[in-house]
Write a protein that holds these residues in place. Structure first.
Motif, PDB file in Angstrom:
ATOM      1  N   ALA A 212       0.819  -1.030   0.096  1.00 21.30           N
ATOM      2  CA  ALA A 212       0.121  -0.011   0.059  1.00 21.30           C
ATOM      3  C   ALA A 212       0.878   1.257  -0.036  1.00 21.30           C
ATOM      4  CB  ALA A 212      -1.038  -0.082   1.159  1.00 21.30           C
ATOM      5  N   VAL A 213       1.991   1.130   0.603  1.00 20.36           N
ATOM      6  CA  VAL A 213       2.770   2.107   0.811  1.00 20.36           C
ATOM      7  C   VAL A 213       3.269   2.677  -0.693  1.00 20.36           C
ATOM      8  CG1 VAL A 213       5.245   3.063   1.385  1.00 20.36           C
ATOM      9  CG2 VAL A 213       3.606   2.349   3.230  1.00 20.36           C
ATOM     10  N   ILE A 214       3.706   1.589  -1.438  1.00 21.44           N
ATOM     11  CA  ILE A 214       4.277   1.793  -2.661  1.00 21.44           C
ATOM     12  C   ILE A 214       3.209   2.367  -3.691  1.00 21.44           C
ATOM     13  CG2 ILE A 214       5.628   0.699  -4.271  1.00 21.44           C
ATOM     14  CD1 ILE A 214       6.420  -1.386  -2.499  1.00 21.44           C
ATOM     15  N   GLU A 215       2.026   1.654  -3.682  1.00 22.23           N
ATOM     16  CA  GLU A 215       0.843   2.005  -4.539  1.00 22.23           C
ATOM     17  C   GLU A 215       0.518   3.622  -4.330  1.00 22.23           C
ATOM     18  OE1 GLU A 215      -1.622  -1.168  -4.273  1.00 22.23           O
ATOM     19  OE2 GLU A 215      -0.523  -2.540  -5.603  1.00 22.23           O
ATOM     20  N   GLY A 216       0.398   3.823  -2.804  1.00 23.37           N
ATOM     21  CA  GLY A 216      -0.146   5.306  -2.649  1.00 23.37           C
ATOM     22  C   GLY A 216       0.852   5.982  -3.325  1.00 23.37           C
ATOM     23  N   ALA A 217       2.251   6.076  -3.461  1.00 20.19           N
ATOM     24  CA  ALA A 217       3.013   6.806  -3.732  1.00 20.19           C
ATOM     25  C   ALA A 217       2.807   7.055  -5.161  1.00 20.19           C
ATOM     26  CB  ALA A 217       4.624   6.490  -3.479  1.00 20.19           C
TER      27      ALA A 217
END
Lengths: 219, 228
Positions: free
Chosen positions: A179-184
């Protein structure tokens, strides 16, 4: 030297002398990740869409391969008995061994991850979050894995049992890590601090749980 | 071979056990076992294969819990396993030697773990006591079984601890090493330490007490537990 640094230094020296073990893990991470572009085809959008998940899942599987190394050799050659009898607090010994495991498998995975992300066409804004998410998530992977590794000591085919035991526990790290990567990438940032929260929670529980399991194994 | 100087005198305290029983896998290994080892004393564990000598040693080390009875140090029941562990050295049939480390690295790891620091002269003395000086810089994987066992025994000397638990310490040793071990044990006892030895062969001491673990082994089916 304190107990922590003594055990850490010994495990790092052993890992350095037997570097093939760590290299296998990194090679597995690379090969397993590179299989996806071959299997799915060279379409950049699809690869970019799955890249965060693929890197995280292969990193978890690669770490899983190395988990039994934390305690199994020490258990088999009698070192574990001596460590329990060292009079030093066992959770500190466990924490030192987990730290050595993280430094010799987690850190190389973090360093390798951007290179592999290139093969998956990860968008440029995803690279820093990818490394940050792995940096904050892999300590939890090592800590939780150590508990599993300690629990399966002495069982036959412990490796399979270990994966059944530990992989479900990695789901929260996987969800928030991706989620952290996709959020960015999508512009809806997800705070990576939740991964740090998991790491702190694991840090306060896992060394003690693993110690109890080790004492049980040594009986 | 250099004889170790007697440097440290341990405070005189008796290690004892009362009414010890141990159950392994539902089977009573031994029951109602008593022992007491005074300072400077030696206890020789005898008994046929499977009679529970190793189990008793692991119980004495605090690794295996007893199902009844208790261990005592200086008359006080032992309830803190870490405090008990800090005053004992246990040589098992596993040598705990890391093949990738050199002989000196193997020893200095345990020295800094037990003593909190490494002391070069104590390290050299321990190496010399079991004639390992020549192999100091060798990776331990090059050692023979007997040499590896000597390395495990030399760990007894790197940091002093009053209680030695030795499980078949004479295994794989040549005559010179057996003599070196007997000398190390004599020096240890002279400085007030006590030693418990499980052995089929040489007892290494000529004035020790003997405990036949086999005599405490229940033989009838009635001792098989049904609840486990």
């Amino acid at each position: 030297m304190s107990v922590f640094t003594t055990v850490l230094a010994r495990d790092l020296r052993l890992a350095l002398r037997q570097s093939a073990d760590s290299l296998t893990v990194i090679a597995f991470f690379a090969i397993a990740t590179v299989l996806f572009p071959f299997g799915i085809g060279p379409e950049a959008n699809i690869l970019a869409r799955i890249a965060p998940g693929v890197v995280w899942v292969t990193a978890l599987l690669a770490a899983l391969l190395s988990l039994d190394r934390i305690f199994t050799v020490d258990f088999e050659d009698g070192t574990l008995d001596q460590l329990i009898l060292s009079g030093a607090p066992l959770p500190v010994v466990v924490l030192a061994k987990v730290t050595a495991h993280w430094l010799t498998t987690g850190v190389p995975l973090i360093i390798m991850s951007p290179v592999l992300a290139v093969t998956l066409h990860l968008p440029a804004e995803g690279y820093v979050p990818l490394m940050l998410a792995l940096l904050l998530g892999t300590p939890t992977v090592s800590l939780v894995g150590a508990v599993g590794a300690a629990l399966v000591l002495g069982t036959r085919r412990g490796g399979v049992l270990l994966s059944l035991l530990v992989l479900p526990l990695y789901i929260p790290v996987l969800i928030f890590g991706t989620a952290v990567i996709e959020g960015a990438i999508t512009g809806v940032p997800v705070t990576p601090l939740i991964l740090a929260g998991f790491a702190i929670l694991a840090l306060t529980l896992c060394p003690w749980a693993a110690s109890a399991a080790l004492r049980q194994a040594a009986e | 071979m250099v004889r170790l100087m007697v440097e440290k005198t341990f405070t005189a305290q008796t290690f004892s056990g009362a009414n010890l029983s141990c159950r392994r896998g539902g089977r009573l290994v031994f029951a109602g076992l008593h022992f007491a080892v005074p300072p400077g004393g030696a206890l020789i564990l005898r008994g046929h294969n499977g009679s529970g000598k190793t189990t008793l040693l692991r119980l004495m080390a605090g690794l295996t819990p007893s199902s009844a009875g208790h261990l005592a140090w200086d008359g006080q029941a032992i309830d803190d396993p870490d405090a008990h562990a800090a005053r004992l050295r246990f040589v098992t049939h596993l040598d705990a030697v890391k093949p990738a480390l050199t002989v000196a690295e193997n020893l200095s790891f345990w020295m800094s773990l037990w003593a909190g620091k490494t002391n070069e002269s104590a390290l050299q003395k321990s190496l010399q006591a079991f004639d390992l000086k020549r192999f100091e810089t060798f990776p331990a994987r090059l050692l023979s079984a007997g040499q590896r066992h000597r390395l495990a025994l030399s760990r007894l000397l790197v940091a002093p601890a009053p209680l030695w638990l030795l499980d078949e310490p004479g295994n794989a040793l040549d005559d010179a090493s057996l003599a070196a071990l007997a000398r190390a044990i004599a020096d240890h006892r002279a400085s007030g330490g006590q030693v418990v030895i499980a052995s089929h062969g040489s007892a290494f001491v000529d004035d020790g007490m003997t405990l036949d673990v086999g005599a405490f082994t229940p033989t009838t089916a009635a001792h098989w537990s049904e609840e486990e």
